[in-house]
Design a protein around this motif. Structure first.
Motif, PDB file in Angstrom:
ATOM      1  N   PRO A   1      39.622 -73.984  71.168  1.00  0.00           N
ATOM      2  CA  PRO A   1      40.177 -73.692  69.843  1.00  0.00           C
ATOM      3  C   PRO A   1      39.901 -74.776  68.801  1.00  0.00           C
ATOM      4  O   PRO A   1      39.887 -74.489  67.610  1.00  0.00           O
ATOM      5  CB  PRO A   1      41.682 -73.586  70.115  1.00  0.00           C
ATOM      6  CG  PRO A   1      41.797 -73.301  71.569  1.00  0.00           C
ATOM      7  CD  PRO A   1      40.631 -73.957  72.220  1.00  0.00           C
ATOM      8  N   ASN A   2      39.657 -76.006  69.242  1.00  0.00           N
ATOM      9  CA  ASN A   2      39.442 -77.092  68.284  1.00  0.00           C
ATOM     10  C   ASN A   2      38.018 -77.106  67.718  1.00  0.00           C
ATOM     11  O   ASN A   2      37.715 -77.859  66.806  1.00  0.00           O
ATOM     12  CB  ASN A   2      39.754 -78.430  68.962  1.00  0.00           C
ATOM     13  CG  ASN A   2      39.799 -79.572  67.973  1.00  0.00           C
ATOM     14  OD1 ASN A   2      40.429 -79.469  66.919  1.00  0.00           O
ATOM     15  ND2 ASN A   2      39.099 -80.652  68.293  1.00  0.00           N
TER      16      ASN A   2
ATOM     17  N   ARG B   1      38.851 -69.785  66.809  1.00  0.00           N
ATOM     18  CA  ARG B   1      39.821 -69.457  67.850  1.00  0.00           C
ATOM     19  C   ARG B   1      41.106 -70.256  67.699  1.00  0.00           C
ATOM     20  O   ARG B   1      42.029 -70.090  68.477  1.00  0.00           O
ATOM     21  CB  ARG B   1      39.204 -69.677  69.232  1.00  0.00           C
ATOM     22  CG  ARG B   1      37.966 -68.821  69.444  1.00  0.00           C
ATOM     23  CD  ARG B   1      37.254 -69.151  70.732  1.00  0.00           C
ATOM     24  NE  ARG B   1      37.847 -68.506  71.890  1.00  0.00           N
ATOM     25  CZ  ARG B   1      37.546 -67.273  72.305  1.00  0.00           C
ATOM     26  NH1 ARG B   1      36.671 -66.562  71.648  1.00  0.00           N
ATOM     27  NH2 ARG B   1      38.108 -66.781  73.361  1.00  0.00           N
ATOM     28  N   GLY B   2      41.131 -71.116  66.688  1.00  0.00           N
ATOM     29  CA  GLY B   2      42.348 -71.877  66.449  1.00  0.00           C
ATOM     30  C   GLY B   2      42.850 -71.600  65.045  1.00  0.00           C
ATOM     31  O   GLY B   2      42.413 -70.651  64.393  1.00  0.00           O
TER      32      GLY B   2
END
Ligand code: ADP
Ligand code: MG
Length: 759
Positions: free
Chosen positions: A611-612, A638-639
């Motif tokens: 996610p990062n 995704r984050g």
């Protein structure tokens, strides 16, 4: 059957094109038509329209220019004339004589010359004159004339096919067997087979021309329907047979529901709820489940699958999850373990991959065999290592496109045990109608909704010359504590090293130079300017045009970036040739944030969840397929932080490449991109025909004929239903029409589709 005009040599040539019977020839339909009933006269032609003109050859000449020879021909009617131009036209030299009558067909363009109008690269045919036989004249003049794709060289060109097919149809007058029930044809208002074949090749006077060109006349529709009906009927039978096989009847008690509730970390989306509902309903049936769970990247398939696996485990069965790579298997394993830790129950989860050492493998296998391991996650090793489960209840396969092993699940269960349920997950968003009809032996659930809280990904095209700006952009984001991917099409620089490339260098489509305007295109919406302010469109240098563009490789660029533009950052390298351990170490380090920038090939394409990571750079983006690009883009966003996908292009982009890139910038909707991919590549390539078991069609086109496909599916189900009762079976034997349908089905499936017998 003997066909007039086809001797042994021609038969051989035809066989090379898979035309083995008279029937095959009849189903080789014209790919277009020319309206020579009332040919257009030159004085009514207008620039911009596409027209067919019959005129007299006035003269022709081959102009040798510095680039490529141009063939010019002037044709005329009375005082008016039309210029026809063919680039690279040396092959036409000497083909036309003044005074001959020709038909030309093409787009009318304005011209500066005295003739005022011209056609560029028109289709043409020299028409028969009085010295030709009457038959040829009959078929080519004064009627709607079919034009065929050549079946090999000039011998088997259009004119030859016209004659042979005409004679064939004449010889079979009144004797072409029908293969669909009369009642069905009447109800659907479709002509019988013989009429359809005759009129599709030789349309009667007055047939609406646009309908013909669009393959939409009743005769066309009849033949397309026929082909799709037999496809759907075969699939329907497969499905029915599956429903008769003994499977496991899972129960969903309160205890099971509670077990699921305990581990769910968030509220499922309504799409997730619906999909799970469909899956569980299947699992409760006494027959084995065969279901496809389809959802765009990030739509949350994994958690749905995990819930289904909990149902199996809570029923005292084992569940297995197969992933396409070790990285993914490991990721699933870790994620599942973390989730299941929330449960008050003690589930035993094991990981089985090829890279485990023999001792570990043996130990894991014995846990699986004894039934101690309830949830088994692994790679292909699950099949290859001859694992035998104690009580296998559910198999989940991630990304079926990488497998093609549906039939082999039987290997995993002990003999005499019921067949496990199977759930296939795919992130390839196949348009719904197609999925329903093509994966006819799978039922389909679709996740068409993303979990809440996602911000859209900003996608931009950037020409390779502006790489420096891209690297600055990457540095800026790393400085904020975020991470980036930089993806290359090849691992190393050599040419035979393109295993992961969708569109290799010698792509069939001609590569065109990027005109300076393309740089403009990326700024069209004014947003690129904000991303990369210093737009400096570089004029297209002639030198570059001739340059065979070498592809940058991950390995080489990893070095370069590390020492140059990204010096000081922690840059990792990931590609398919590293051994599994190395890959895993790198991926874990990236996941833990110990690597800032991951230079990679498409290994990271599927499922990797970090996610990062907020920046995805793809170099030579023009070389990747739409599906691939979409998957890659799905690795970011995704984050919570805003994410970017930067598509860098090499010096040359083919027209189709242009289209793919523009589509990526335009939309983030996987289904929309899939539709486009399908249109651009055709269903065969889209699915990887052989691999997906997708049949090749003779007359149908899945993109064009979607509605007929639906109709065919409906009719096939109805037909199969009517045969279900015993009484129906008895009367069926007495019903030659229905018997013919079944006979035809058998033949069609064996011969045309070559699909594996249902089993
Ligand atoms: P897919 O496998 O379909 O690409 P994942 O199952 O990996 O997607 O889910 C993507 C991300 O979204 C994961 O981090 C997952 O935890 C999260 N997620 C899934 N479903 C939900 C939901 N209903 N609400 C919030 N987050 C979710
Ligand atoms: Mg079941």
């Amino acid at each position: 059957m003997y066909v007039r005009g086809v001797g042994p040599r021609l038969a051989e040539m035809l066989a090379a094109r898979e035309i083995l019977t008279a029937e095959d020839l009849l189903y080789h339909l014209p790919f277009r038509y020319e309206d020579r009933q009332n040919p257009r006269s030159l004085d009514e032609l207008k620039p911009g329209e596409t027209a067919s003109v019959i005129a007299e050859v006035r003269g022709s000449t081959l102009l040798r220019t510095r680039k490529a020879p141009i063939f010019e021909m002037t044709v005329g009617q009375g005082r008016l004339s039309l210029k026809c131009i063919w680039f690279n036209g040396s092959y036409l030299n000497g083909k036309f004589q003044a005074g001959q009558t020709v038909a030309v067909y093409g787009k009318v363009e304005p011209s500066r010359s005295i003739s005022n109008l011209k056609m560029i690269q028109p289709q043409f045919e020299v028409l028969p004159d009085a010295t030709d036989d009457a038959e040829t004249r009959l078929l080519e003049v004064g009627r709607i004339t079919p034009v065929y794709e050549s079946l090999g060289g000039s011998r088997l060109a259009s004119r030859w096919q016209r004659k042979v097919i005409f004679n064939l149809l004449e010889g079979m007058r009144g004797a072409v067997p029908e293969c669909l029930p009369k009642e069905m044809l009447a109800r659907l208002d479709l002509p019988n087979r013989e009429t359809a074949l005759r009129e599709v090749h030789f349309p009667p006077e007055g047939t609406p021309f646009a309908q013909l060109q669009g393959s939409a006349t009743p005769p066309h529709r009849r033949l397309i329907f026929e082909e799709l009906f037999f496809l759907e009927l075969g699939l329907e039978l497969k499905r029915r047979r599956m429903r008769q096989r003994p499977g496991i009847e899972f129960a969903t008690t309160d205890k099971v529901r509670e077990a699921i509730r305990e581990v769910l970390p968030f509220h499922p989306t309504s799409a997730q709820k619906r999909a799970l509902g469909e899956i569980v309903a299947d699992m409760r049936q006494p027959s084995p489940m065969r279901r496809l769970l389809q959802g765009d990247v990030g739509s949350g398939k994994t958690i749905v699958a995990l819930q289904a696996m909990l149902v199996a485990m809570e029923n005292g069965f084992q569940a297995a999850l197969m992933a396409p790579t070790e990285i993914l298997a490991t990721q699933h394993f870790l994620a599942a373990r973390k989730l299941l830790e929330r449960s008050s129950r003690r589930y035993r989860i094991v990981l089985l991959t090829g890279s485990l050492d023999e001792d570990r493998k043996r130990h894991t296998r014995s846990l699986i065999n004894s039934g101690e391991a309830q949830l088994v996650i692994g790679t292909h090793a699950l099949i290859e290592e001859k694992v035998e489960f104690d009580r296998l209840g559910l198999v989940v396969v991630d990304e079926q496109h990488r497998f093609g092993v549906l039939q082999r699940f039987k290997l995993m269960k002990k003999p005499n045990q019921a067949e496990p349920d199977v759930l296939v997950m795919t992130a390839t968003p196949i348009p719904r109608t197609l999925a329903l009809s093509l994966y006819g032996d799978l039922d389909v659930s679709i996740l068409d909704e993303l979990p809440p809280g996602r911000t859209p990904i900003v996608t931009r095209r950037v020409p390779g010359e502006r790489a420096d700006e891209v690297w600055d952009f990457v540095r800026k984001h790393v400085a904020k504590g975020q991470q980036a991917y930089i993806v290359y099409p090849v691992i190393e620089g050599t040419k035979d090293d393109q295993p992961e490339l969708d569109f290799p260098l010698d792509e069939a489509e001609p590569a065109v130079d990027l005109p300076p305007a393309t740089t403009g295109k990326t700024t069209r919406r004014g947003k690129t300017a904000e991303l990369f302010p210093k737009v400096a469109p570089e004029p297209n240098s002639g030198a570059r045009a001739g340059l065979k563009s070498a592809l940058k490789s991950a390995t080489e660029m990893h070095e370069k970036l590390r020492q140059g533009p990204l010096a000081g950052l922690r840059v990792g390298l990931l590609h398919g040739r590293l051994d599994a351990d190395e890959k895993e170490i790198i991926m874990r380090r990236f996941q833990r944030g110990e690597i800032d920038v991951l230079v990679a090939t498409t290994v990271i394409e599927v499922g990797v969840d970090v996610p990062n990571a907020t920046v995805m750079v793809v170099e030579h983006a023009e070389r990747f397929g739409l599906a691939q690009l979409h998957q890659l883009r799905g690795r970011v966003g995704r984050g919570a932080a805003k994410s970017y996908c930067i598509l860098m292009t090499g010096p040359r982009v083919s027209p189709l490449g242009e289209e793919r890139l523009n589509a990526m910038v335009r939309t983030q909707d996987g289904f929309e991109l899939a539709e486009l991919d399908l249109t651009m590549r055709g269903p065969g390539e889209f699915f990887g025909t052989r691999q997906a078991g997708l049949p090749e069609f003779r007359v149908a086109n899945l993109v064009r004929d979607r509605q007929l496909l639906e109709l065919a599916k409906l009719e096939a189900a109805g037909f199969a239903n009517a045969s279900n009762s015993n009484q129906a079976k008895r009367s069926e034997a007495a019903d030659p029409e229905r018997a013919r349908v079944w006979a035809r089905l058998k033949e069609a499936w064996q011969r045309r589709y070559g699909l594996v017998e249902a089993g």
